[in-house]
Design a protein around this motif. Structure first.
Motif, PDB file in Angstrom:
ATOM      1  N   GLY A  36       0.999  -1.220   0.167  1.00  0.00           N
ATOM      2  CA  GLY A  36       0.094   0.056   0.038  1.00  0.00           C
ATOM      3  C   GLY A  36       0.969   1.238  -0.063  1.00  0.00           C
ATOM      4  N   ARG A  37       0.227   2.413   0.497  1.00  0.00           N
ATOM      5  CA  ARG A  37       0.938   3.670   0.569  1.00  0.00           C
ATOM      6  C   ARG A  37       0.934   4.198   1.709  1.00  0.00           C
ATOM      7  N   ARG A  38       2.113   4.660   2.101  1.00  0.00           N
ATOM      8  CA  ARG A  38       2.338   5.291   3.534  1.00  0.00           C
ATOM      9  C   ARG A  38       1.580   6.790   3.675  1.00  0.00           C
ATOM     10  N   VAL A  39       0.797   6.775   4.343  1.00  0.00           N
ATOM     11  CA  VAL A  39       0.079   8.064   4.768  1.00  0.00           C
ATOM     12  C   VAL A  39       0.650   9.046   5.682  1.00  0.00           C
ATOM     13  N   GLN A  40       1.188   8.313   6.795  1.00  0.00           N
ATOM     14  CA  GLN A  40       1.876   8.817   7.864  1.00  0.00           C
ATOM     15  C   GLN A  40       2.927   7.968   8.011  1.00  0.00           C
ATOM     16  N   ASN A  41       3.885   8.325   9.148  1.00  0.00           N
ATOM     17  CA  ASN A  41       5.248   7.608   9.429  1.00  0.00           C
ATOM     18  C   ASN A  41       5.005   6.294   9.531  1.00  0.00           C
ATOM     19  N   SER A  42       4.007   5.751  10.389  1.00  0.00           N
ATOM     20  CA  SER A  42       3.735   4.455  10.832  1.00  0.00           C
ATOM     21  C   SER A  42       2.308   4.251  10.299  1.00  0.00           C
ATOM     22  N   VAL A  43       1.694   4.618   9.249  1.00  0.00           N
ATOM     23  CA  VAL A  43       0.236   4.552   8.921  1.00  0.00           C
ATOM     24  C   VAL A  43       0.210   4.161   7.415  1.00  0.00           C
ATOM     25  N   PHE A  44      -0.338   3.012   7.040  1.00  0.00           N
ATOM     26  CA  PHE A  44      -0.496   2.758   5.507  1.00  0.00           C
ATOM     27  C   PHE A  44      -1.802   2.423   5.218  1.00  0.00           C
ATOM     28  N   GLU A  45      -2.178   2.664   4.126  1.00  0.00           N
ATOM     29  CA  GLU A  45      -3.425   2.726   3.243  1.00  0.00           C
ATOM     30  C   GLU A  45      -3.157   1.390   2.278  1.00  0.00           C
ATOM     31  N   CYS A  46      -3.808   0.113   2.745  1.00  0.00           N
ATOM     32  CA  CYS A  46      -3.311  -0.849   1.869  1.00  0.00           C
ATOM     33  C   CYS A  46      -4.822  -1.575   1.354  1.00  0.00           C
ATOM     34  N   ILE A  47      -5.022  -1.920  -0.195  1.00  0.00           N
ATOM     35  CA  ILE A  47      -6.378  -2.400  -0.633  1.00  0.00           C
ATOM     36  C   ILE A  47      -5.860  -3.934  -0.747  1.00  0.00           C
ATOM     37  N   LEU A  48      -6.506  -4.551  -0.123  1.00  0.00           N
ATOM     38  CA  LEU A  48      -6.052  -6.212   0.150  1.00  0.00           C
ATOM     39  C   LEU A  48      -7.325  -6.924  -0.385  1.00  0.00           C
ATOM     40  N   ASP A  49      -7.027  -8.148  -0.776  1.00  0.00           N
ATOM     41  CA  ASP A  49      -8.031  -9.198  -0.609  1.00  0.00           C
ATOM     42  C   ASP A  49      -7.903  -9.971   0.379  1.00  0.00           C
ATOM     43  N   ASN A  50      -8.681 -10.996   0.901  1.00  0.00           N
ATOM     44  CA  ASN A  50      -8.540 -11.939   2.285  1.00  0.00           C
ATOM     45  C   ASN A  50      -7.097 -12.432   2.185  1.00  0.00           C
ATOM     46  N   ALA A  51      -7.016 -13.146   1.274  1.00  0.00           N
ATOM     47  CA  ALA A  51      -5.631 -13.694   1.170  1.00  0.00           C
ATOM     48  C   ALA A  51      -4.395 -12.970   1.479  1.00  0.00           C
ATOM     49  N   GLN A  52      -4.359 -11.470   0.648  1.00  0.00           N
ATOM     50  CA  GLN A  52      -3.027 -10.861   0.937  1.00  0.00           C
ATOM     51  C   GLN A  52      -3.194 -10.409   2.493  1.00  0.00           C
ATOM     52  N   CYS A  53      -4.391 -10.041   2.779  1.00  0.00           N
ATOM     53  CA  CYS A  53      -4.525  -9.499   4.355  1.00  0.00           C
ATOM     54  C   CYS A  53      -3.839 -10.366   5.309  1.00  0.00           C
ATOM     55  N   LEU A  54      -4.314 -11.814   5.086  1.00  0.00           N
ATOM     56  CA  LEU A  54      -3.816 -12.956   6.001  1.00  0.00           C
ATOM     57  C   LEU A  54      -2.348 -12.907   5.786  1.00  0.00           C
ATOM     58  N   MET A  55      -1.833 -12.818   4.577  1.00  0.00           N
ATOM     59  CA  MET A  55      -0.381 -13.033   4.405  1.00  0.00           C
ATOM     60  C   MET A  55       0.377 -11.994   5.131  1.00  0.00           C
ATOM     61  N   LEU A  56      -0.167 -10.639   4.857  1.00  0.00           N
ATOM     62  CA  LEU A  56       0.780  -9.495   5.359  1.00  0.00           C
ATOM     63  C   LEU A  56       0.735  -9.524   6.973  1.00  0.00           C
ATOM     64  N   LYS A  57      -0.399  -9.785   7.330  1.00  0.00           N
ATOM     65  CA  LYS A  57      -0.628  -9.843   9.010  1.00  0.00           C
ATOM     66  C   LYS A  57       0.353 -11.055   9.408  1.00  0.00           C
TER      67      LYS A  57
END
Length: 101
Positions: A36-57
């Motif tokens: 995704g994209r960094r919107v603040q130093n430790s904050v990211f906006e990410c457009i994810l599907d379920n699999a991507q979300c589980l993998m990233l977590k």
């Protein structure tokens, strides 16, 4: 949890008092930039599907030290454009727009 692509806001706080902490911070940021994209130093906006979300977590959980670091995931859904208000400087490109090089 079952859904299509949704906006997930990821925030983190990594203890950087040690060199190991500084390394963890860089690793967490690098993983988030991949999704995704960094919107603040430790904050990211990410457009994810379920699999991507589980993998990233799972990846982020493996990186952090749960005794001193923290992660937060906010699931804003697919109607996120009506839920976000931004004032001031916008950082980076929008995660849902086409990048033309």
């Amino acid at each position: 949890m079952r859904w299509g692509f949704v906006l997930v806001l990821i925030t983190y706080d990594v203890n950087t008092e040690t060199s190991d902490g500084k390394a963890r911070l860089r690793k967490v940021a690098k993983q988030c930039v991949n999704y995704g994209r960094r919107v603040q130093n430790s904050v990211f906006e990410c457009i994810l599907d379920n699999a991507q979300c589980l993998m990233l977590k799972a990846t982020l959980e493996d990186i952090i030290d749960k005794e001193v670091d923290s992660l937060r995931f906010y699931y804003l859904g697919n109607q996120y454009k009506t839920k976000i208000e931004s004032i001031g400087v916008e950082r980076g490109i929008k995660v849902d727009e086409t990048l033309i090089l």
